[in-house]
Design an enzyme around this catalytic site. Structure first.
Site, PDB file in Angstrom:
ATOM      1  N   HIS A  14      -5.548  -4.283 -18.290  1.00 56.77           N
ATOM      2  CA  HIS A  14      -5.241  -3.083 -18.657  1.00 56.77           C
ATOM      3  C   HIS A  14      -5.780  -1.615 -17.809  1.00 56.77           C
ATOM      4  CE1 HIS A  14      -4.577   0.046 -22.327  1.00 56.77           C
ATOM      5  NE2 HIS A  14      -4.719   0.369 -20.895  1.00 56.77           N
ATOM      6  N   HIS A  16      -5.651   2.133 -16.024  1.00 50.35           N
ATOM      7  CA  HIS A  16      -5.090   3.578 -15.630  1.00 50.35           C
ATOM      8  C   HIS A  16      -5.626   3.776 -14.154  1.00 50.35           C
ATOM      9  CE1 HIS A  16      -4.021   4.492 -19.354  1.00 50.35           C
ATOM     10  NE2 HIS A  16      -4.832   3.260 -19.778  1.00 50.35           N
ATOM     11  N   ARG A  18      -4.323   6.398 -12.266  1.00 54.03           N
ATOM     12  CA  ARG A  18      -3.690   8.104 -12.468  1.00 54.03           C
ATOM     13  C   ARG A  18      -3.007   7.445 -10.826  1.00 54.03           C
ATOM     14  NH1 ARG A  18      -4.685   8.276 -16.853  1.00 54.03           N
ATOM     15  NH2 ARG A  18      -6.636   9.118 -17.225  1.00 54.03           N
ATOM     16  N   LYS A 100       4.700  -0.477 -21.436  1.00 52.56           N
ATOM     17  CA  LYS A 100       3.881   0.431 -22.179  1.00 52.56           C
ATOM     18  C   LYS A 100       4.854   0.745 -23.737  1.00 52.56           C
ATOM     19  CE  LYS A 100      -0.300   1.279 -23.824  1.00 52.56           C
ATOM     20  NZ  LYS A 100      -1.409   1.714 -23.284  1.00 52.56           N
ATOM     21  N   HIS A 137       0.492   0.646 -27.764  1.00 53.13           N
ATOM     22  CA  HIS A 137      -1.081   0.733 -27.942  1.00 53.13           C
ATOM     23  C   HIS A 137      -0.849   1.838 -29.291  1.00 53.13           C
ATOM     24  CE1 HIS A 137      -4.178   4.628 -27.490  1.00 53.13           C
ATOM     25  NE2 HIS A 137      -3.861   4.422 -28.376  1.00 53.13           N
ATOM     26  N   HIS A 175      -6.589  -2.670 -26.173  1.00 50.73           N
ATOM     27  CA  HIS A 175      -7.733  -2.152 -26.432  1.00 50.73           C
ATOM     28  C   HIS A 175      -7.833  -2.563 -28.103  1.00 50.73           C
ATOM     29  CE1 HIS A 175      -4.970   1.403 -26.346  1.00 50.73           C
ATOM     30  NE2 HIS A 175      -4.971   1.296 -25.125  1.00 50.73           N
ATOM     31  N   ASP A 248      -8.955  -0.848 -19.633  1.00 55.19           N
ATOM     32  CA  ASP A 248      -8.726   0.243 -20.300  1.00 55.19           C
ATOM     33  C   ASP A 248      -9.304   1.209 -19.567  1.00 55.19           C
ATOM     34  OD1 ASP A 248      -7.140   2.413 -21.200  1.00 55.19           O
ATOM     35  OD2 ASP A 248      -8.176   2.606 -23.354  1.00 55.19           O
ATOM     36  N   HIS A 252     -11.111  11.085 -15.832  1.00 57.57           N
ATOM     37  CA  HIS A 252     -10.864  11.999 -16.397  1.00 57.57           C
ATOM     38  C   HIS A 252     -11.899  12.689 -15.156  1.00 57.57           C
ATOM     39  CE1 HIS A 252      -7.315  11.695 -19.251  1.00 57.57           C
ATOM     40  NE2 HIS A 252      -8.046  10.698 -19.729  1.00 57.57           N
ATOM     41  N   ALA A 264      -9.300  12.388 -23.680  1.00 57.80           N
ATOM     42  CA  ALA A 264     -10.168  10.789 -24.233  1.00 57.80           C
ATOM     43  C   ALA A 264     -10.338   9.424 -22.928  1.00 57.80           C
ATOM     44  CB  ALA A 264      -9.189  10.293 -25.661  1.00 57.80           C
TER      45      ALA A 264
HETATM   46  C1  NCD Z   1      -6.519   6.655 -21.879  1.00 61.91           C
HETATM   47  C2  NCD Z   1      -5.703   7.293 -20.301  1.00 61.91           C
HETATM   48  O1  NCD Z   1      -6.256   8.604 -20.536  1.00 61.91           O
HETATM   49  O2  NCD Z   1      -4.835   7.382 -19.997  1.00 61.91           O
HETATM   50  N1  NCD Z   1      -6.994   7.426 -22.775  1.00 61.91           N
HETATM   51  C3  NCD Z   1      -7.857   6.128 -23.006  1.00 61.91           C
HETATM   52  O3  NCD Z   1      -8.893   7.191 -23.997  1.00 61.91           O
HETATM   53  N2  NCD Z   1      -7.752   4.922 -22.983  1.00 61.91           N
HETATM   54  C4  NCD Z   1      -5.039   6.233 -22.414  1.00 61.91           C
HETATM   55  C5  NCD Z   1      -5.440   5.170 -23.401  1.00 61.91           C
HETATM   56  O4  NCD Z   1      -4.836   4.087 -22.910  1.00 61.91           O
HETATM   57  O5  NCD Z   1      -4.866   5.257 -24.888  1.00 61.91           O
HETATM   58 ZN    ZN Z   2      -4.788   2.804 -21.638  1.00 61.01          ZN
END
Ligand code: NCD
Ligand code: ZN
Length: 352
Positions: A14, A16, A18, A100, A137, A175, A248, A252, A264
């Site tokens: 899992h 991200h 970007r 997803k 999710h 998660h 996860d 950011h 988040a």
């Molecule tokens: C994730 C994100 O920033 O893309 N943020 C997070 O808090 N985990 C999105 C997600 O997986 O919920």
């Molecule tokens: Zn995530």
């Protein structure tokens, strides 16, 4: 002397990554440790078609450091009324490994998420038939529900009926953060698995409020109480193949985290495997790390296990307080703190 730890190369189930300059900046962190990763599709705009996933995959491959063989395992973002034909195309592609489900409004970039699961029946039928996992999710987006209860309520109201209606659909509850999720996944009679992040293994919700508000510990689902952290740790170190690694990691920019309405997501790709080693070491379960990190995810997804290895050495080192990536500053989880395990990277030999 504590011996070093050699593991089959792990997979991140899992992640991200970007896009654009941020992708270029964060990918090497993951690619240094993991053989493959299930790549989340919540870009802006989201990755909803096989064609978009193909193009995103090409951008990820192009961002790999020279000589690195990291493989992105792509996913589609489920939307209302997604056609079964899109699932057929996804299956035929060979590079899409999951779809997803974001309940609309549940988390970052979930605005295009599912408003009513009844609108996805055709896609879910096709996924069940083709053996494509649904990645969930697992939180209600309903703001009238206490944020600490949203996962538990989701399981009762959404997941139980879904598993009943699609008993052969492979599901990953992503998660997980609660004792209730652990219990549900462990006993369910459907083909279900769950990812567990390093931050949910290491921290409880006090981390959000230690001496003040700590935005870099804010992610969704939000950290829960100590009893839940302990349940996750027990599950992750149990050897039960239904529980496997998913970081996860969700970068950011600092400005969007340290903000009146902070985003988040925790950035953990930098030191992911070391964070998991810390969590497992704290309960004397390092011998269980390889199954959780390197075997069970691959097995669930029907992929061959990686054949090469990584090595962790017991070494005290300090994390940077911030990272300069593209035109952003990213603050990693535990910024500035010390770590007790370090990924061993061989120094290339110089040929004379
Ligand atoms: C994730 C994100 O920033 O893309 N943020 C997070 O808090 N985990 C999105 C997600 O997986 O919920
Ligand atoms: Zn995530």
């Amino acid at each position: 002397m504590i011996p070093k730890l050699t593991l089959t190369r792990p997979d991140d189930c899992h992640l991200h990554l970007r896009d654009g300059a941020l992708l270029q900046g964060v990918l090497p962190d993951t690619a240094r440790q993991f053989g493959r990763a299930i790549v989340m599709p919540n870009l802006k705009p989201p990755v909803t078609t096989t064609e978009q996933a193909d193009a995103y995959r090409a951008r990820i491959l192009a961002a790999r450091p020279a000589g690195n063989t990291f493989e992105p395992l792509m996913t589609l973002y489920l939307t209302d009324n997604m056609e079964a034909s899109e699932i057929r195309r996804a299956k035929a592609s060979g590079f899409i490994h999951g779809v997803k489900l974001y309940p609309v409004g549940a988390t970052t970039n979930s605005e295009a998420g599912v408003t009513n699961i009844l609108k996805c029946q055709g896609a879910l039928d096709a996924m069940q038939d083709f053996g494509i996992p649904l990645l969930v999710h697992g939180e209600m987006a309903d703001v009238s529900i206490d944020i600490f209860d949203r996962e538990k309520v989701f399981i009762d109201r959404f997941l139980v009926p879904l598993n009943h209606d699609f008993p052969a659909l492979k599901v990953v509850l992503e998660h997980i953060t609660t004792q209730e999720a652990v219990d549900y996944v462990a006993q369910a009679s459907v083909p279900i698995g769950a990812t567990i992040t390093a931050h949910h293994l290491l921290y409880n919700r006090n981390a959000l409020f230690t001496g003040g508000i700590r935005p870099h510990y804010y992610c969704l689902p939000v950290l829960k109480g100590e009893k839940h952290r302990k349940a996750l740790l027990t599950a992750a170190t149990s050897g039960n193949p239904r529980f496997f690694l998913g970081t996860d990691s969700a970068p950011h920019p600092r400005t969007l985290k340290e903000n009146a309405c902070g985003c988040a997501g925790c950035y953990t790709a930098l030191h992911a495997i070391e964070l998991y080693a810390k969590a497992f070491d704290e309960v004397g379960a390092l011998d269980k790390l390889e199954g959780f990190a390197s075997f069970f995810g691959a097995d669930f997804y029907g992929l061959p296990r990686n054949t090469d290895t990584i090595t962790l050495v017991p070494e005290v080192w300090q994390l940077p307080v911030e990272l300069f990536i593209a035109d952003s500053t990213i603050v990693p989880l535990c910024a500035g703190e010390t770590m007790g395990w370090k990924l061993w990277t061989s120094i290339p030999t110089i040929e004379i």
